[in-house]
Design a protein around this motif. Structure first.
Motif, mmCIF file in Angstrom:
data_model
loop_
_atom_site.group_PDB
_atom_site.id
_atom_site.type_symbol
_atom_site.label_atom_id
_atom_site.label_comp_id
_atom_site.label_asym_id
_atom_site.label_seq_id
_atom_site.Cartn_x
_atom_site.Cartn_y
_atom_site.Cartn_z
ATOM 1 N N PRO A 133 -63.735 -26.015 67.173
ATOM 2 C CA PRO A 133 -63.029 -27.296 67.367
ATOM 3 C C PRO A 133 -63.601 -28.160 68.483
ATOM 4 O O PRO A 133 -63.620 -29.392 68.376
ATOM 5 C CB PRO A 133 -61.597 -26.848 67.678
ATOM 6 N N GLU A 134 -64.119 -27.536 69.533
ATOM 7 C CA GLU A 134 -64.685 -28.273 70.656
ATOM 8 C C GLU A 134 -65.835 -29.181 70.231
ATOM 9 O O GLU A 134 -66.130 -30.196 70.875
ATOM 10 C CB GLU A 134 -65.158 -27.276 71.713
ATOM 11 N N TYR A 135 -66.496 -28.818 69.132
ATOM 12 C CA TYR A 135 -67.681 -29.554 68.700
ATOM 13 C C TYR A 135 -67.432 -30.392 67.445
ATOM 14 O O TYR A 135 -68.390 -30.897 66.854
ATOM 15 C CB TYR A 135 -68.825 -28.578 68.461
ATOM 16 N N ALA A 136 -66.186 -30.552 67.064
ATOM 17 C CA ALA A 136 -65.891 -31.325 65.848
ATOM 18 C C ALA A 136 -66.382 -32.765 65.975
ATOM 19 O O ALA A 136 -66.870 -33.365 65.007
ATOM 20 C CB ALA A 136 -64.397 -31.293 65.558
ATOM 21 N N SER A 137 -66.266 -33.324 67.176
ATOM 22 C CA SER A 137 -66.627 -34.738 67.344
ATOM 23 C C SER A 137 -68.133 -34.971 67.301
ATOM 24 O O SER A 137 -68.580 -36.109 67.117
ATOM 25 C CB SER A 137 -66.072 -35.260 68.677
ATOM 26 N N THR A 138 -68.927 -33.921 67.468
ATOM 27 C CA THR A 138 -70.388 -34.091 67.431
ATOM 28 C C THR A 138 -71.028 -33.400 66.231
ATOM 29 O O THR A 138 -72.250 -33.387 66.103
ATOM 30 C CB THR A 138 -71.025 -33.533 68.721
ATOM 31 N N ALA A 139 -70.212 -32.847 65.337
ATOM 32 C CA ALA A 139 -70.761 -32.122 64.189
ATOM 33 C C ALA A 139 -71.632 -33.027 63.321
ATOM 34 O O ALA A 139 -72.714 -32.628 62.868
ATOM 35 C CB ALA A 139 -69.641 -31.501 63.365
ATOM 36 N N LYS A 140 -71.188 -34.258 63.113
ATOM 37 C CA LYS A 140 -71.982 -35.159 62.277
ATOM 38 C C LYS A 140 -73.262 -35.590 62.984
ATOM 39 O O LYS A 140 -74.293 -35.809 62.338
ATOM 40 C CB LYS A 140 -71.161 -36.381 61.856
ATOM 41 N N ALA A 141 -73.203 -35.716 64.294
ATOM 42 C CA ALA A 141 -74.421 -36.066 65.027
ATOM 43 C C ALA A 141 -75.449 -34.950 64.918
ATOM 44 O O ALA A 141 -76.656 -35.200 64.894
ATOM 45 C CB ALA A 141 -74.084 -36.339 66.491
ATOM 46 N N THR A 142 -74.991 -33.696 64.833
ATOM 47 C CA THR A 142 -75.898 -32.556 64.694
ATOM 48 C C THR A 142 -76.369 -32.388 63.260
ATOM 49 O O THR A 142 -77.573 -32.292 62.986
ATOM 50 C CB THR A 142 -75.201 -31.264 65.158
ATOM 51 N N PHE A 143 -75.427 -32.333 62.324
ATOM 52 C CA PHE A 143 -75.737 -32.007 60.931
ATOM 53 C C PHE A 143 -75.793 -33.223 60.010
ATOM 54 O O PHE A 143 -76.106 -33.085 58.831
ATOM 55 C CB PHE A 143 -74.682 -31.045 60.375
ATOM 56 N N GLY A 144 -75.497 -34.393 60.531
ATOM 57 C CA GLY A 144 -75.246 -35.550 59.669
ATOM 58 C C GLY A 144 -76.437 -36.079 58.905
ATOM 59 O O GLY A 144 -76.267 -36.941 58.026
ATOM 60 N N ARG A 145 -77.644 -35.599 59.222
ATOM 61 C CA ARG A 145 -78.807 -36.013 58.422
ATOM 62 C C ARG A 145 -78.991 -35.120 57.193
ATOM 63 O O ARG A 145 -79.942 -35.314 56.416
ATOM 64 C CB ARG A 145 -80.067 -36.007 59.301
ATOM 65 N N THR A 146 -78.078 -34.187 56.987
ATOM 66 C CA THR A 146 -78.170 -33.298 55.826
ATOM 67 C C THR A 146 -78.176 -34.061 54.499
ATOM 68 O O THR A 146 -79.014 -33.782 53.627
ATOM 69 C CB THR A 146 -77.045 -32.255 55.844
ATOM 70 N N PRO A 147 -77.274 -35.037 54.274
ATOM 71 C CA PRO A 147 -77.359 -35.772 53.002
ATOM 72 C C PRO A 147 -78.704 -36.459 52.807
ATOM 73 O O PRO A 147 -79.236 -36.485 51.689
ATOM 74 C CB PRO A 147 -76.210 -36.787 53.113
ATOM 75 N N ALA A 148 -79.277 -37.001 53.879
ATOM 76 C CA ALA A 148 -80.596 -37.626 53.758
ATOM 77 C C ALA A 148 -81.660 -36.586 53.420
ATOM 78 O O ALA A 148 -82.588 -36.856 52.642
ATOM 79 C CB ALA A 148 -80.947 -38.356 55.053
ATOM 80 N N MET A 149 -81.551 -35.412 53.986
ATOM 81 C CA MET A 149 -82.482 -34.328 53.645
ATOM 82 C C MET A 149 -82.320 -33.924 52.188
ATOM 83 O O MET A 149 -83.312 -33.703 51.475
ATOM 84 C CB MET A 149 -82.238 -33.115 54.540
ATOM 85 N N LEU A 150 -81.078 -33.813 51.735
ATOM 86 C CA LEU A 150 -80.830 -33.463 50.335
ATOM 87 C C LEU A 150 -81.481 -34.473 49.400
ATOM 88 O O LEU A 150 -82.094 -34.107 48.389
ATOM 89 C CB LEU A 150 -79.320 -33.400 50.080
ATOM 90 N N GLU A 151 -81.363 -35.743 49.748
ATOM 91 C CA GLU A 151 -81.955 -36.788 48.908
ATOM 92 C C GLU A 151 -83.483 -36.711 48.971
ATOM 93 O O GLU A 151 -84.160 -36.794 47.933
ATOM 94 C CB GLU A 151 -81.462 -38.160 49.350
ATOM 95 N N PHE A 152 -84.022 -36.577 50.157
ATOM 96 C CA PHE A 152 -85.479 -36.535 50.319
ATOM 97 C C PHE A 152 -86.084 -35.355 49.572
ATOM 98 O O PHE A 152 -87.042 -35.520 48.794
ATOM 99 C CB PHE A 152 -85.818 -36.450 51.806
ATOM 100 N N PHE A 153 -85.533 -34.163 49.771
ATOM 101 C CA PHE A 153 -86.097 -32.986 49.108
ATOM 102 C C PHE A 153 -85.894 -33.052 47.598
ATOM 103 O O PHE A 153 -86.779 -32.666 46.827
ATOM 104 C CB PHE A 153 -85.480 -31.706 49.672
ATOM 105 N N SER A 154 -84.735 -33.526 47.149
ATOM 106 C CA SER A 154 -84.477 -33.635 45.705
ATOM 107 C C SER A 154 -85.483 -34.566 45.048
ATOM 108 O O SER A 154 -86.011 -34.281 43.966
ATOM 109 C CB SER A 154 -83.051 -34.125 45.453
ATOM 110 N N GLN A 155 -85.755 -35.689 45.687
ATOM 111 C CA GLN A 155 -86.704 -36.641 45.111
ATOM 112 C C GLN A 155 -88.128 -36.124 45.201
ATOM 113 O O GLN A 155 -88.918 -36.271 44.257
ATOM 114 C CB GLN A 155 -86.576 -37.984 45.828
ATOM 115 N N LYS A 156 -88.480 -35.516 46.327
ATOM 116 C CA LYS A 156 -89.843 -35.043 46.514
ATOM 117 C C LYS A 156 -90.180 -33.945 45.508
ATOM 118 O O LYS A 156 -91.281 -33.889 44.965
ATOM 119 C CB LYS A 156 -89.997 -34.511 47.941
#
Length: 871
Positions: A311-334
């Protein structure tokens, strides 16, 4: 898995990347002192111990890995002589697994019921052999409708052999029911550098007695550890679907593979969550994670993406992991193959036994990945996030058929780090990623050289090394250059499409590339995937009568590896302009000749570091300086700087003054490190430039390096370091703490930082206060010795040891007990050995010596490491 040795598991490349504390300071001190960090601590911040510095040579030699000890006896690299390790024979096919599990937190047991659906693979079978480690078996039965038919069985605590009531053929389907108790802590745990334990199932703070530590349960299945918590056929060439019913207290959240079908309240403070995995995957990829997580939701193409953190890191979870959707798109297309699973979750757990693990649809990460907002200013974990995500294709969707073929999982995941860096952060960051991995492999190759695909080894855990990760990633990079980008990714598309939901060996990859390119690639695969070693290239160039001759000699032992055939790029600089020549090396010794009007300013072989090779190129210091001044590629600039390091030649100063203005942060930081031993440091204008970098550079690693470099100046105004203590970056603050402690400053100014939890800051403080006699500081050392883990703890215990060695034996006792606990509990080998070494320095009584003996009996590697250290 990011292990690294490192980077699926935090391969130690990826465990070694935990040894962050702070890398730039430790790297700097290693160059200044030519000794380790402990030496610095025990000698004191003034570095008063005598240290010899090598004389600057007049001719430097390019070498991809610089020699650590020029006086050391050459070591002949070893190749495994282990037995042939085939793929597991398939007697029965595990079609589906249903598990009902609940937990005894006090005993750290799992109470399980497993229903396995199986079919004979080809030949009729009268028995079934299951992997089941350390269980109490309560019931074994064959299910016929609603009827349970008891079966005879034998059990040796490793495998459960069931005698069937009749022979079954491949046309038959049978269901087996097993009631059992899994007791992972009763197992004699083993592990490797990449995966430090193989208990399979882990209880964290099970009694709730550890302050600041959440109660969690999690699993880690690779290589064959999931059979420590459920009966299965624990081989990578097996594949099944699954249902898992997890019964836990209501306050806990559960995560597993696939989709959460239901969560049923049992009205007694418990609930049962049902997770369904509809697509087949290997048993080692099954996972559970249970704890009081905050779940931050995201999405990609209408599929759920989620980040599970404390819970202490809920506010920064997206800053850490938030590029995951972009990675999913990049790898899927590549790849031309869309992410194939129903969801993707990422969960951070405490005390994880590796860096990360690519469980299908739900990757698990070590706790270091959780960061507060200030930590995010210093670094991101994109490399490990990309690594585990790429495994969802290479490892989960298509799986290696045997551990001998592990690079088909790990080399691709390693290379994904380069692909993402290239896409997201540009060519310099990608080149640094590539170079770091290359150096990692070449470092390991000094003592060990294996084929990438190796069928001979002693233990399957041996496969998790820098060969399977770093070397494999570099080989894929060369394959990409060999066939071209379009063909490379088209071949990967074909490989994935033809082999989805199956287990494969290396020939499947080769055949996909041959089908796309129309080329016979057996020679490439033979020399790079199936032969140990790499090219060792000795390069000399001469100019005479309008011709440049470049002699390239392969100096590797060709009786145990190959004479490599490979393309080479030779770059020639004349009048400030580069001329690239493409040649083909076909023999062990070749000379390439090029017409040029005058002697070139410099010559560079493989300027973009595309080759997996160790290159030694004889050049003058002026040539290295010119190479830096005129190169655009990071690799060429970086190699030039490394070959100018520790030289006192006049040509180095303009190089370093240009380096600290370079657009790429790594070049600026390296230039700063090197400036410190030059006369240019006495120039007020240079000092002003360094101060500006310390205060305003956009990269915190550069600001931190500049801060520490400033502290080497005599008479540095206190307010300059004081201002750096206020920096937003923890990395800069830690450098400023080091700088402050080196000067004659009041250490009480550093006490407000004792409340910080950031490992870089903690370790800087631990170094600063080693001479303190205050009880407050002793309590602080004791607390952090238990709180830190892994690489952070590795450095901390050395400072703690220096603190304790300045006390009498009675005052040491609490610290002695704390370090004993570190040795008993720590899973990172380097940290455990560092604590043990400190204990040996304090072992002045019979009781203490007896305790050391007891520790070495439990872990003989401790004694071995200590004997090597004393030698």
């Amino acid at each position: 898995m990011f292990a690294g040795l490192k980077d699926s598991k935090y391969r130690m490349s990826e465990i070694n990347s935990q040894l962050e504390f702070p890398k730039l300071i430790n790297h700097y001190m290693n160059h200044i002192l030519s000794r380790g960090f402990l030496y610095f601590l025990l000698c004191g911040a003034t570095a008063s111990c005598a240290v010899k510095k090598p004389a600057a040579p007049s001719v430097a030699t390019e070498e991809t890995v610089s020699a650590q000890d020029t006086t050391a006896t050459a070591v002949v690299p070893l190749t495994s002589k282990g037995p042939y390790q085939p793929a597991a024979e398939r007697l029965v096919d595990l079609v589906h697994t249903t598990l009902n599990v609940r937990f005894d937190w006090t005993k750290q047991h799992l109470l399980g019921e497993a229903t396995l659906t199986l079919k004979p693979y080809f030949y009729p079978q009268k028995q079934v052999v299951l992997d089941a480690k350390g269980f109490d078996i309560h019931q074994v039965a064959l299910l016929k409708g609603k009827q349970q038919v008891p079966l005879k069985y034998s059990y040796d605590q490793q495998q459960l052999t069931l005698q069937l009531d009749k022979p079954y053929t491949r046309k038959d389907t049978l269901q087996l029911f097993i009631s059992y108790t899994a007791k992972p802590n009763d197992l004699k745990a083993k592990g490797s550098e990449a995966i430090q334990s193989d208990k399979g199932l882990y209880f964290i703070n099970p009694l709730g007695a550890e302050e600041g530590v959440p109660r969690q349960i999690w699993t880690q299945g690779e290589t064959e550890a999931n059979s420590a918590w459920f009966p299965t056929i624990d081989k990578p060439n097996e594949r099944m679907t699954q249902d898992i019913f997890i019964t836990v207290e209501n306050r806990f959240k559960t995560l597993s593979n696939g989709t959460l079908v239901s969560s049923k309240d049992l009205k007694n403070g418990l609930k049962t969550d049902h997770w369904w995995m509809a697509k087949p995957h290997a048993p080692y990829l099954v996972m559970m994670a249970i704890g009081e997580f905050s779940v931050v939701k995201d999405k990609w193409r209408n599929k759920e993406v989620s980040y599970w953190v404390e819970p202490e890191y809920a506010s920064t979870a997206k800053a850490t992991f938030g590029r995951t959707p972009a990675m999913l798109e990049f790898f899927s297309q590549k790849l031309g193959v869309a992410f194939p699973w129903d969801k993707y979750a990422q969960v951070v757990v405490r005390n994880f036994v590796s860096g990360a693990m690519e469980n299908t649809t739900a990757s698990t990460f070590m706790e270091s990945v959780q960061q507060d907002r200030r930590e995010l200013l210093d670094k991101n974990w994109d490399h490990i996030i990309a690594h585990e995500l790429f495994h969802q294709w290479f490892g989960d969707y298509v799986t290696t058929e045997s551990w001998a073929n592990l690079p088909l999982n790990e080399s691709f995941a390693d290379y994904s780090e380069y692909l993402w860096a290239e896409h997201q952060y540009g060519p310099d960051e990608a080149a640094l990623t590539h170079q770091t991995a290359l150096l990692e492999y070449l470092g390991e190759a000094r003592t060990k050289q294996e084929p990438l695909i190796r069928f001979h080894y002693t233990d399957k855990e041996d496969m998790f090394d820098s060969h399977s990760y770093a070397k494999g990633g570099r080989v894929l990079h060369m394959l990409r250059q060999e066939v071209g980008d379009e063909a490379f990714f088209a071949s990967l598309n074909l490989y994935l499409s033809q082999n989805k939901y199956t287990a494969v060996e290396i020939d499947k990859l080769r055949l996909a590339f041959e089908e796309i390119t129309g080329r016979d690639l057996r020679q490439f695969f033979q020399q790079w995937f199936l032969t140990p070693g790499h090219p060792e290239l000795q390069v000399k160039h001469t100019y005479q009568n309008g011709a440049l001759s470049v002699q390239v000699t392969q100096t590797q032992d060709t009786t145990r590896t190959s004479v490599y055939k490979m393309p080479l790029t030779i770059s020639i600089l004349n009048d400030g302009k580069w001329q690239d020549e493409q040649v083909e090396m076909l023999k062990a010794d070749q000379t390439f000749t090029f017409p040029v009007q005058k002697a070139p300013q410099t010559v560079v072989l493989d300027p973009n570091q595309k080759l997996l090779a160790n290159i030694r190129h004889e050049k003058s210091i002026e040539e290295w300086a010119t190479q830096f001044q005129y190169s655009a590629a990071f690799a060429a600039k970086s190699n030039a700087l490394e070959n100018l390091r520790d030289t006192a030649h006049a040509a180095i100063t303009p190089v370093l003054l240009k380096a600290i203005k370079d657009p790429f942060w790594k070049v600026r930081a390296t230039g700063l490190e090197m400036l410190v031993i030059t006369e240019a440091m006495q120039d007020p204008k240079v000092q002003e430039q360094i101060q500006q970098l310390a205060e305003a550079d956009k990269n915190s690693a550069v600001r931190a390096t500049a801060t520490y470099v400033l502290s080497t100046l005599t008479g540095l105004p206190q307010d300059i370091i004081e201002s750096r203590l206020q920096d937003s970056s923890y990395q800069v603050v830690s450098a400023a703490i080091f700088a402050w402690s080196r000067g004659e400053h009041d250490l009480s100014r550093l006490k407000p930082f004792l409340a910080y939890k950031n490992p870089d800051v903690v370790n800087a403080l631990a170094s600063a206060f080693t001479a303190s006699e205050e009880e407050e500081l002793y309590d602080w050392y004791l607390k952090n010795s238990q709180r830190l883990r892994g690489g952070d703890r590795f450095y901390f215990v050395q400072s703690f040891g220096a603190f304790l060695l300045k006390k009498n034996i009675d005052s040491q006792e609490r610290g002695w007990q704390a370090l004993v606990k570190v040795v008993e509990q720590e899973t990172l080998k380097e940290a455990k050995q560092a604590a043990f070494q400190m204990l040996t320095m304090m072992a002045e009584t019979d009781d203490r010596r007896e305790k050391l003996q007891e520790l070495t009996v439990k872990d003989p590697q401790l004694a071995l490491a200590e004997s090597l250290q004393t030698k």
